[in-house]
Scaffold this motif. Structure first.
Motif, PDB file in Angstrom:
ATOM      1  N   ASP A   1       0.821  -1.129   0.059  1.00 41.59           N
ATOM      2  CA  ASP A   1      -0.162   0.075   0.028  1.00 41.59           C
ATOM      3  C   ASP A   1       0.956   1.237  -0.015  1.00 41.59           C
ATOM      4  O   ASP A   1       1.136   2.052   1.010  1.00 41.59           O
TER       5      ASP A   1
ATOM      6  N   HIS B   1       0.291   3.949  -1.753  1.00 39.96           N
ATOM      7  CA  HIS B   1      -0.490   5.073  -2.410  1.00 39.96           C
ATOM      8  C   HIS B   1      -0.599   5.460  -3.791  1.00 39.96           C
ATOM      9  O   HIS B   1      -1.088   6.013  -4.372  1.00 39.96           O
TER      10      HIS B   1
ATOM     11  N   ARG C   1      -2.992   7.830  -6.019  1.00 44.08           N
ATOM     12  CA  ARG C   1      -2.587   8.948  -6.652  1.00 44.08           C
ATOM     13  C   ARG C   1      -2.820   8.921  -7.968  1.00 44.08           C
ATOM     14  O   ARG C   1      -3.123   9.979  -8.860  1.00 44.08           O
TER      15      ARG C   1
ATOM     16  N   LYS D   1      -4.842   8.445   2.687  1.00 41.23           N
ATOM     17  CA  LYS D   1      -4.788   8.195   1.103  1.00 41.23           C
ATOM     18  C   LYS D   1      -5.588   9.301   0.587  1.00 41.23           C
ATOM     19  O   LYS D   1      -5.315   9.504  -0.678  1.00 41.23           O
TER      20      LYS D   1
ATOM     21  N   SER E   1      -3.350  12.211  -0.221  1.00 37.06           N
ATOM     22  CA  SER E   1      -2.156  11.849  -1.505  1.00 37.06           C
ATOM     23  C   SER E   1      -3.058  11.958  -2.734  1.00 37.06           C
ATOM     24  O   SER E   1      -2.365  12.412  -3.579  1.00 37.06           O
TER      25      SER E   1
ATOM     26  N   LEU F   1       5.869   7.299  -0.174  1.00 39.09           N
ATOM     27  CA  LEU F   1       5.037   7.725   0.511  1.00 39.09           C
ATOM     28  C   LEU F   1       5.793   9.083   0.743  1.00 39.09           C
ATOM     29  O   LEU F   1       4.688  10.222   0.593  1.00 39.09           O
TER      30      LEU F   1
END
Ligand code: SF4
Ligand code: SF4
Length: 390
Positions: free
Chosen positions: A156, A158, A162, A193, A196, A384
């Motif tokens: 995970d 992101h 994104r 999230k 992001s 991240l």
């Protein structure tokens, strides 16, 4: 009739299956937030899905139910508003499991459509890899290392959100940033999230790709026979056995190169390729014996040359080679063609050595495969950081 939106996600089998299905499902959930019905489904990833083989997910959304149903009457979309490639080496082409020859990554894009890719490459390097298209399109890069993980273990980092944030900017008629953030929080219960996604939406930009830009190679084409042209039976020609290899300098012949399928090339499965040091090879035969796809040509002097039309980039040859740095897997985006390494070595050994050392320097960019416990935990913080800082 209302408007129909079609998005395809091209991914690498196994490694990116969960990533692709999370993206296509969230596209539909975000559109639902605005009352638009939709459906997501997979293609070419049928069981047994295989490591790295390109496959697709589609998300189809209509502004109303009737429009969606009309769109769904087609077996799969013939053109899409957005293509998402979750690995940049897919720009070299897409040849799927049980499919029909190599297809350009941008093949289904509508004129003016957008190709989104996760990559650390520049637009210029990516455009060079993709086949030319007759109509202009937009290229959008979500900066980051392509995200690879396992079928059952999800990394995970992101990448999913994104890409969703980028879509909100690039195709706002499909869904707004607010709608996609709501869908993200509902689905994954993680406000970070959603942040992001917002950062990606804010930062994403596009480069226009014109018809004269890209790889000029003409992709494989064929005509389906009409039903009334079909015969009662067909004979499929077998693949001939193979022949001796010619030395490009002395023209002596020897060794053996098996003939290979002229249509199904397999190499778009590859995200890494072996680079061989012929100066240190001890001719132990292990790479040749262990390669699962019989990719090695035996040269007249008994060396082993990995054939780049056939190699699927599994990395077995690197793992079995007993000589340090004799076979090194290097990220596929480092290469512009499928030329024989052995022929280049024969023509100019000093120049080959410089080329090899330069390629091997980039080995940290290896893309796929779960290699050791804790690997994902090490990779996530960097992704991240990119999600936060761009
Ligand atoms: S990476 Fe090596 S072992 Fe794997 S298919 Fe390519 S040549 Fe064969
Ligand atoms: S495994 Fe390594 S040393 Fe053995 S033949 Fe292949 S390249 Fe040469």
């Amino acid at each position: 009739m209302g408007r129909l939106f079609a998005i395809e996600i091209i991914y690498r089998g196994i490694y990116q299956k969960t990533l692709a299905s999370r993206i296509s499902r969230a596209i539909v959930l975000a559109a639902h937030q605005e009352g638009k019905p939709g459906i997501s489904f997979g293609r070419y990833g049928d069981s047994p899905e295989r490591n790295g083989i390109p496959a697709k997910n589609f998300a189809i959304v209509g502004t109303d139910q009737e429009t969606l149903e009309q769109g769904m009457a087609k077996y799969e979309p013939k053109e899409v508003d957005i293509t998402i490639a979750v690995d940049d080496t897919l720009f070299k082409g897409v040849e799927s499991w049980a499919w029909y020859g190599l297809q350009p990554v941008n093949k289904l894009l509508k004129p003016g459509g957008t190709l989104i890719v996760t990559s650390r490459e520049t637009p210029e390097a990516l455009i060079k890899m993709a086949h030319r298209k007759e109509t202009p399109y937009q290229l959008a890069i979500v900066k980051g290392t392509p995200s690879f993980s396992g079928l059952w273990v999800y990394k995970d980092d992101h990448t999913d959100v994104r890409i969703l944030g980028a879509i909100a900017k690039l195709l706002p008629e499909l869904f707004s940033l607010k709608s996609v953030q709501k869908a993200i929080v509902n689905e994954w219960k993680d406000p970070v999230k959603a942040e992001s996604a917002a950062r990606s939406c804010e930062r994403i930009s596009t480069t226009e790709v014109m018809p004269n830009q890209g790889n000029p190679e003409i992709p494989y084409k064929f005509e389906f026979p009409k039903w009334h042209e079909m015969g009662e039976g067909i004979a499929i020609p077998s693949i001939p056995a193979g022949r001796a290899v010619e030395d490009p300098v002395s023209h002596a012949t020897g060794g053996f190169r098996p003939d290979r399928n002229p249509t199904f090339k397999k190499f778009t499965t590859r995200t890494m390729r072996p680079v061989v040091n012929f100066d240190t090879c001890i001719k132990c035969t292990l790479c040749w014996l262990q390669c699962p796809d019989s990719c090695f040509d035996v040269t007249p002097e008994g060396l082993y040359d990995a054939n780049m039309q056939a190699c699927c980039g599994c990395g077995v040859c690197e793992a079995v080679c007993p000589v340090k740095d004799c076979v090194t897997m290097v990220n596929e985006s480092e290469f512009g063609d499928n030329a024989s390494q052995w022929e280049e070595w024969k023509k100019d050994k000093a120049a080959y050595k410089i080329w090899l050392e330069d390629k091997i320097k980039t080995r940290s960019e290896r893309s796929h495969g779960f290699r050791y416990r804790g690997q994902y935990e090490e990779q996530i913080p960097e992704m991240l950081r990119i999600a936060r800082e761009g």
